[in-house]
Motif scaffolding. Structure first.
Motif, PDB file in Angstrom:
ATOM      1  N   ARG A 146       0.871  -1.174   0.000  1.00 25.13           N
ATOM      2  CA  ARG A 146       0.000   0.000   0.000  1.00 25.13           C
ATOM      3  C   ARG A 146       0.908   1.224   0.000  1.00 25.13           C
ATOM      4  O   ARG A 146       1.982   1.221   0.602  1.00 25.13           O
ATOM      5  CB  ARG A 146      -0.900   0.015   1.232  1.00 25.13           C
ATOM      6  N   VAL A 147       0.491   2.280  -0.702  1.00 26.38           N
ATOM      7  CA  VAL A 147       1.299   3.488  -0.803  1.00 26.38           C
ATOM      8  C   VAL A 147       0.539   4.673  -0.226  1.00 26.38           C
ATOM      9  O   VAL A 147      -0.691   4.704  -0.219  1.00 26.38           O
ATOM     10  CB  VAL A 147       1.695   3.788  -2.269  1.00 26.38           C
ATOM     11  N   LEU A 148       1.302   5.642   0.255  1.00 23.67           N
ATOM     12  CA  LEU A 148       0.738   6.906   0.721  1.00 23.67           C
ATOM     13  C   LEU A 148       0.994   7.940  -0.360  1.00 23.67           C
ATOM     14  O   LEU A 148       2.128   8.123  -0.806  1.00 23.67           O
ATOM     15  CB  LEU A 148       1.397   7.361   2.018  1.00 23.67           C
ATOM     16  N   VAL A 149      -0.081   8.596  -0.807  1.00 24.78           N
ATOM     17  CA  VAL A 149       0.009   9.609  -1.849  1.00 24.78           C
ATOM     18  C   VAL A 149      -0.670  10.868  -1.334  1.00 24.78           C
ATOM     19  O   VAL A 149      -1.747  10.805  -0.729  1.00 24.78           O
ATOM     20  CB  VAL A 149      -0.684   9.116  -3.149  1.00 24.78           C
ATOM     21  N   LEU A 150      -0.044  12.025  -1.574  1.00 25.62           N
ATOM     22  CA  LEU A 150      -0.650  13.313  -1.233  1.00 25.62           C
ATOM     23  C   LEU A 150      -1.389  13.817  -2.462  1.00 25.62           C
ATOM     24  O   LEU A 150      -0.786  14.099  -3.498  1.00 25.62           O
ATOM     25  CB  LEU A 150       0.424  14.329  -0.844  1.00 25.62           C
ATOM     26  N   LEU A 151      -2.708  13.910  -2.363  1.00 27.47           N
ATOM     27  CA  LEU A 151      -3.527  14.406  -3.464  1.00 27.47           C
ATOM     28  C   LEU A 151      -3.998  15.817  -3.147  1.00 27.47           C
ATOM     29  O   LEU A 151      -4.274  16.143  -1.990  1.00 27.47           O
ATOM     30  CB  LEU A 151      -4.743  13.501  -3.677  1.00 27.47           C
ATOM     31  N   ASP A 152      -4.104  16.657  -4.178  1.00 23.70           N
ATOM     32  CA  ASP A 152      -4.623  18.010  -4.010  1.00 23.70           C
ATOM     33  C   ASP A 152      -6.114  17.976  -4.325  1.00 23.70           C
ATOM     34  O   ASP A 152      -6.521  17.941  -5.488  1.00 23.70           O
ATOM     35  CB  ASP A 152      -3.885  18.963  -4.949  1.00 23.70           C
ATOM     36  N   LEU A 153      -6.940  17.943  -3.284  1.00 22.53           N
ATOM     37  CA  LEU A 153      -8.392  17.860  -3.448  1.00 22.53           C
ATOM     38  C   LEU A 153      -9.036  19.087  -2.824  1.00 22.53           C
ATOM     39  O   LEU A 153      -8.836  19.370  -1.641  1.00 22.53           O
ATOM     40  CB  LEU A 153      -8.943  16.598  -2.795  1.00 22.53           C
ATOM     41  N   LEU A 154      -9.805  19.801  -3.625  1.00 24.55           N
ATOM     42  CA  LEU A 154     -10.533  20.987  -3.164  1.00 24.55           C
ATOM     43  C   LEU A 154      -9.605  21.993  -2.482  1.00 24.55           C
ATOM     44  O   LEU A 154      -9.938  22.575  -1.448  1.00 24.55           O
ATOM     45  CB  LEU A 154     -11.681  20.592  -2.227  1.00 24.55           C
ATOM     46  N   GLY A 155      -8.409  22.167  -3.042  1.00 27.56           N
ATOM     47  CA  GLY A 155      -7.477  23.155  -2.523  1.00 27.56           C
ATOM     48  C   GLY A 155      -6.713  22.725  -1.289  1.00 27.56           C
ATOM     49  O   GLY A 155      -5.985  23.527  -0.705  1.00 27.56           O
ATOM     50  N   ARG A 156      -6.853  21.487  -0.864  1.00 20.15           N
ATOM     51  CA  ARG A 156      -6.136  20.995   0.319  1.00 20.15           C
ATOM     52  C   ARG A 156      -5.334  19.768  -0.046  1.00 20.15           C
ATOM     53  O   ARG A 156      -5.724  18.987  -0.907  1.00 20.15           O
ATOM     54  CB  ARG A 156      -7.129  20.624   1.429  1.00 20.15           C
ATOM     55  N   LYS A 157      -4.227  19.559   0.623  1.00 21.31           N
ATOM     56  CA  LYS A 157      -3.428  18.350   0.458  1.00 21.31           C
ATOM     57  C   LYS A 157      -4.027  17.269   1.357  1.00 21.31           C
ATOM     58  O   LYS A 157      -4.170  17.469   2.566  1.00 21.31           O
ATOM     59  CB  LYS A 157      -1.965  18.572   0.857  1.00 21.31           C
ATOM     60  N   VAL A 158      -4.412  16.139   0.747  1.00 19.66           N
ATOM     61  CA  VAL A 158      -5.033  15.045   1.485  1.00 19.66           C
ATOM     62  C   VAL A 158      -4.170  13.801   1.305  1.00 19.66           C
ATOM     63  O   VAL A 158      -3.836  13.425   0.185  1.00 19.66           O
ATOM     64  CB  VAL A 158      -6.469  14.780   0.968  1.00 19.66           C
ATOM     65  N   ARG A 159      -3.823  13.172   2.423  1.00 21.08           N
ATOM     66  CA  ARG A 159      -3.016  11.944   2.387  1.00 21.08           C
ATOM     67  C   ARG A 159      -3.969  10.761   2.175  1.00 21.08           C
ATOM     68  O   ARG A 159      -4.900  10.558   2.944  1.00 21.08           O
ATOM     69  CB  ARG A 159      -2.242  11.779   3.682  1.00 21.08           C
ATOM     70  N   VAL A 160      -3.721   9.984   1.098  1.00 17.94           N
ATOM     71  CA  VAL A 160      -4.577   8.853   0.746  1.00 17.94           C
ATOM     72  C   VAL A 160      -3.718   7.596   0.676  1.00 17.94           C
ATOM     73  O   VAL A 160      -2.624   7.606   0.120  1.00 17.94           O
ATOM     74  CB  VAL A 160      -5.269   9.095  -0.622  1.00 17.94           C
ATOM     75  N   THR A 161      -4.233   6.509   1.233  1.00 15.41           N
ATOM     76  CA  THR A 161      -3.569   5.212   1.149  1.00 15.41           C
ATOM     77  C   THR A 161      -4.258   4.395   0.071  1.00 15.41           C
ATOM     78  O   THR A 161      -5.472   4.287   0.056  1.00 15.41           O
ATOM     79  CB  THR A 161      -3.658   4.469   2.498  1.00 15.41           C
ATOM     80  N   MET A 162      -3.458   3.828  -0.838  1.00 16.93           N
ATOM     81  CA  MET A 162      -4.023   3.027  -1.936  1.00 16.93           C
ATOM     82  C   MET A 162      -3.053   1.926  -2.329  1.00 16.93           C
ATOM     83  O   MET A 162      -1.915   1.895  -1.888  1.00 16.93           O
ATOM     84  CB  MET A 162      -4.373   3.923  -3.119  1.00 16.93           C
ATOM     85  N   SER A 163      -3.537   1.047  -3.178  1.00 11.57           N
ATOM     86  CA  SER A 163      -2.728  -0.065  -3.659  1.00 11.57           C
ATOM     87  C   SER A 163      -1.661   0.432  -4.628  1.00 11.57           C
ATOM     88  O   SER A 163      -1.888   1.360  -5.399  1.00 11.57           O
ATOM     89  CB  SER A 163      -3.636  -1.092  -4.364  1.00 11.57           C
ATOM     90  N   MET A 164      -0.498  -0.222  -4.623  1.00 13.43           N
ATOM     91  CA  MET A 164       0.607   0.158  -5.495  1.00 13.43           C
ATOM     92  C   MET A 164       0.226   0.074  -6.974  1.00 13.43           C
ATOM     93  O   MET A 164       0.687   0.872  -7.773  1.00 13.43           O
ATOM     94  CB  MET A 164       1.817  -0.748  -5.204  1.00 13.43           C
ATOM     95  N   ASP A 165      -0.651  -0.889  -7.350  1.00  8.48           N
ATOM     96  CA  ASP A 165      -0.987  -1.012  -8.773  1.00  8.48           C
ATOM     97  C   ASP A 165      -1.975   0.035  -9.264  1.00  8.48           C
ATOM     98  O   ASP A 165      -2.319   0.021 -10.422  1.00  8.48           O
ATOM     99  CB  ASP A 165      -1.492  -2.400  -9.165  1.00  8.48           C
ATOM    100  N   THR A 166      -2.425   0.931  -8.404  1.00  4.54           N
ATOM    101  CA  THR A 166      -3.358   1.949  -8.854  1.00  4.54           C
ATOM    102  C   THR A 166      -2.663   3.269  -9.222  1.00  4.54           C
ATOM    103  O   THR A 166      -3.344   4.235  -9.569  1.00  4.54           O
ATOM    104  CB  THR A 166      -4.430   2.234  -7.788  1.00  4.54           C
ATOM    105  N   ILE A 167      -1.318   3.310  -9.142  1.00  4.19           N
ATOM    106  CA  ILE A 167      -0.614   4.539  -9.512  1.00  4.19           C
ATOM    107  C   ILE A 167       0.431   4.249 -10.578  1.00  4.19           C
ATOM    108  O   ILE A 167       0.889   3.121 -10.731  1.00  4.19           O
ATOM    109  CB  ILE A 167       0.049   5.226  -8.285  1.00  4.19           C
ATOM    110  N   GLU A 168       0.759   5.296 -11.319  1.00  4.61           N
ATOM    111  CA  GLU A 168       1.820   5.213 -12.311  1.00  4.61           C
ATOM    112  C   GLU A 168       2.541   6.547 -12.337  1.00  4.61           C
ATOM    113  O   GLU A 168       2.043   7.550 -11.813  1.00  4.61           O
ATOM    114  CB  GLU A 168       1.257   4.880 -13.689  1.00  4.61           C
ATOM    115  N   ALA A 169       3.716   6.584 -12.964  1.00  2.00           N
ATOM    116  CA  ALA A 169       4.461   7.830 -13.085  1.00  2.00           C
ATOM    117  C   ALA A 169       3.677   8.809 -13.942  1.00  2.00           C
ATOM    118  O   ALA A 169       3.093   8.425 -14.951  1.00  2.00           O
ATOM    119  CB  ALA A 169       5.828   7.571 -13.676  1.00  2.00           C
ATOM    120  N   ALA A 170       3.670  10.065 -13.540  1.00  2.00           N
ATOM    121  CA  ALA A 170       2.922  11.085 -14.294  1.00  2.00           C
ATOM    122  C   ALA A 170       3.795  11.714 -15.366  1.00  2.00           C
ATOM    123  O   ALA A 170       4.972  11.697 -15.335  1.00  2.00           O
ATOM    124  CB  ALA A 170       2.410  12.157 -13.365  1.00  2.00           C
TER     125      ALA A 170
END
Length: 170
Positions: A146-170
């Protein structure tokens, strides 16, 4: 080197025919090794873990070039070719197979190193789930993939935990 003067060689199979090649090579009396790993596959919102070939379209066969009729390998069902150097099969280093077998778990799957593909601060894109197509910053990875990703949602940084296979390099 295996018992009785055999060495390991590489066989190339037809696409998705590794299992078929293994069956027919064993039927002809060859010792065969098809390393597999536990692959996570996402389908219809389900995650399945299945054993998949570690080297797709390739497997290993032990041959005694002097005492075995090795040329029949090329015409075996499921086999595309025997990897050769000139007219002779090209042997692989003797410890490759033993090192792969030492990394197998109780189910016969080779355990892979789970080093993170990203480092802290890398920009990643979410490719599946509720946050699909969102960009974020990779923070870290914990023990259970599981990975921790900081997402910018509604103008705030939100820490989200998700599976490694759900992300890729941007």
């Amino acid at each position: 080197m295996t018992p009785s003067g055999q060495q390991w060689y590489v066989v190339q199979t037809h696409p998705h025919a590794e299992g078929k090649a293994v069956v027919h090579l064993r039927r002809q009396g060859f010792e065969v090794y098809l390393p597999r790993y536990a692959k996570r596959r996402r389908h219809a919102r389900r995650v399945e873990v299945m054993a998949s070939p570690l080297f797709p379209r390739y497997l290993f066969v032990a041959i005694d070039l002097i005492h075995q009729r090795w040329r029949v390998i090329r015409s075996t069902v499921g086999v595309a070719n025997l990897v050769c150097s000139g007219d002779e099969p090209a042997p692989i280093a003797g410890d490759v197979i033993s090192r792969l077998k030492r990394r197998e778990d109780s189910k016969g799957c080779v355990q892979l190193d789970l080093a993170p593909r990203f480092s802290a601060g890398d920009v990643v894109r979410v490719v599946d789930g509720a946050f699909s197509d969102c960009l974020g910053l990779f923070e870290s990875m914990n023990d259970d993939e599981r990975v921790l990703v900081l997402l910018d949602l509604l103008g705030r940084k939100v820490r989200v935990t998700m599976s490694m296979d759900t992300i890729e390099a941007a």
